[in-house]
Write a protein that holds these residues in place. Structure first.
Motif, PDB file in Angstrom:
ATOM      1  N   SER A 274       0.837  -1.194   0.000  1.00  0.00           N
ATOM      2  CA  SER A 274       0.000   0.000   0.000  1.00  0.00           C
ATOM      3  C   SER A 274       0.875   1.250   0.000  1.00  0.00           C
ATOM      4  O   SER A 274       2.073   1.184  -0.249  1.00  0.00           O
ATOM      5  N   TYR A 275       0.235   2.378   0.250  1.00  0.00           N
ATOM      6  CA  TYR A 275       0.924   3.663   0.307  1.00  0.00           C
ATOM      7  C   TYR A 275       0.723   4.272   1.696  1.00  0.00           C
ATOM      8  O   TYR A 275      -0.373   4.204   2.263  1.00  0.00           O
ATOM      9  N   GLN A 276       1.784   4.859   2.217  1.00  0.00           N
ATOM     10  CA  GLN A 276       1.709   5.436   3.559  1.00  0.00           C
ATOM     11  C   GLN A 276       0.888   6.717   3.586  1.00  0.00           C
ATOM     12  O   GLN A 276       0.281   7.040   4.605  1.00  0.00           O
ATOM     13  N   GLU A 277       0.889   7.457   2.480  1.00  0.00           N
ATOM     14  CA  GLU A 277       0.158   8.721   2.429  1.00  0.00           C
ATOM     15  C   GLU A 277      -1.013   8.590   1.467  1.00  0.00           C
ATOM     16  O   GLU A 277      -0.827   8.214   0.311  1.00  0.00           O
ATOM     17  N   GLN A 278      -2.205   8.902   1.951  1.00  0.00           N
ATOM     18  CA  GLN A 278      -3.410   8.837   1.130  1.00  0.00           C
ATOM     19  C   GLN A 278      -4.243  10.088   1.392  1.00  0.00           C
ATOM     20  O   GLN A 278      -4.573  10.377   2.540  1.00  0.00           O
ATOM     21  N   GLN A 279      -4.520  10.826   0.329  1.00  0.00           N
ATOM     22  CA  GLN A 279      -5.310  12.043   0.459  1.00  0.00           C
ATOM     23  C   GLN A 279      -6.357  12.096  -0.642  1.00  0.00           C
ATOM     24  O   GLN A 279      -6.169  11.528  -1.722  1.00  0.00           O
ATOM     25  N   VAL A 280      -7.424  12.807  -0.348  1.00  0.00           N
ATOM     26  CA  VAL A 280      -8.512  12.978  -1.314  1.00  0.00           C
ATOM     27  C   VAL A 280      -8.661  14.465  -1.612  1.00  0.00           C
ATOM     28  O   VAL A 280      -8.696  15.285  -0.687  1.00  0.00           O
ATOM     29  N   TYR A 281      -8.743  14.806  -2.899  1.00  0.00           N
ATOM     30  CA  TYR A 281      -8.844  16.203  -3.318  1.00  0.00           C
ATOM     31  C   TYR A 281     -10.166  16.418  -4.050  1.00  0.00           C
ATOM     32  O   TYR A 281     -10.497  15.689  -4.984  1.00  0.00           O
TER      33      TYR A 281
END
Length: 201
Positions: free
Chosen positions: A169-176
């Motif tokens: 997976s990815y350590q950083e997940q953001q929604v824009y």
């Protein structure tokens, strides 16, 4: 009358004689050979994801139109260090996938004999393909060390951004959302309006 114990022993004996089913994991070379032999439908595009062959999800009209617009927008910024590939194969380990958009290092002429084996940024445009893009492709891209992965989520009108790959997976997940701006890691001065990533205007 056969006793339950005897029935159980007979079942176990039959199971022991039955060879274990083996899963065939295709390599990219086998995958290409199947295509050369005409064993894959010419009307369908396929992806090889960690040994399994998947037909690509049919592309809807909005998906196709937005993909074309995004390609034009990304290609407006030129560099000698990277270029944009549109629906072209990437060789990631033992997988060969066809992302909607990928920004890869170098020039097109660097890949005359092989497909790129990494990307600076991968962008998938998702509607009906959203489960595959999250559940199949995201872990693959993370394991391959792709530093940044964007899902243009047409269903929810937002862009999902995944950074810092670690394991599956990815350590950083953001929604824009549409009112935000976004800049890729490899070109932090390149500010993109999220609205423009979601609309063809």
């Amino acid at each position: 009358m056969v006793s339950p114990t005897a029935q159980m022993m007979a079942t176990e004996s039959a199971a022991a004689r039955t060879p274990a089913l083996q899963r065939v994991r295709f390599t990219p070379e086998m995958f290409h050979r199947l295509g050369e032999l005409g064993l894959l439908d010419d009307e369908t595009r396929y992806e090889l994801i960690e040994g399994d062959i998947y037909p690509m999800t049919p592309e809807g009209a909005e998906h196709a139109a937005l993909g074309t617009v995004l390609a034009y927008r990304l290609m407006e910024r030129r560099s000698q260090d990277w270029h944009v590939r549109v629906e072209k194969p990437l060789r990631l380990g033992e997988s060969e996938v066809i992302p909607d958009l990928a920004i890869v290092p170098g020039r097109p002429s660097d890949y005359l004999e092989r497909h790129p084996e990494t990307a600076l940024l991968i962008i998938e445009i998702a509607h009906s393909s959203l489960p595959r893009d999250r559940l199949l492709k995201l872990p693959l891209y993370a394991r391959a060390g792709v530093p940044e992965y964007w899902i243009v989520n047409l269903s929810e009108r937002r862009v999902e951004v995944y950074r810092a790959p670690a394991g599956d997976s990815y350590q950083e997940q953001q929604v824009y959302a549409a009112g935000a701006t976004l800049a890729p890691l490899f070109a932090p001065d390149w500010v993109l309006a999220v609205y423009d990533l979601l609309h063809c205007a």
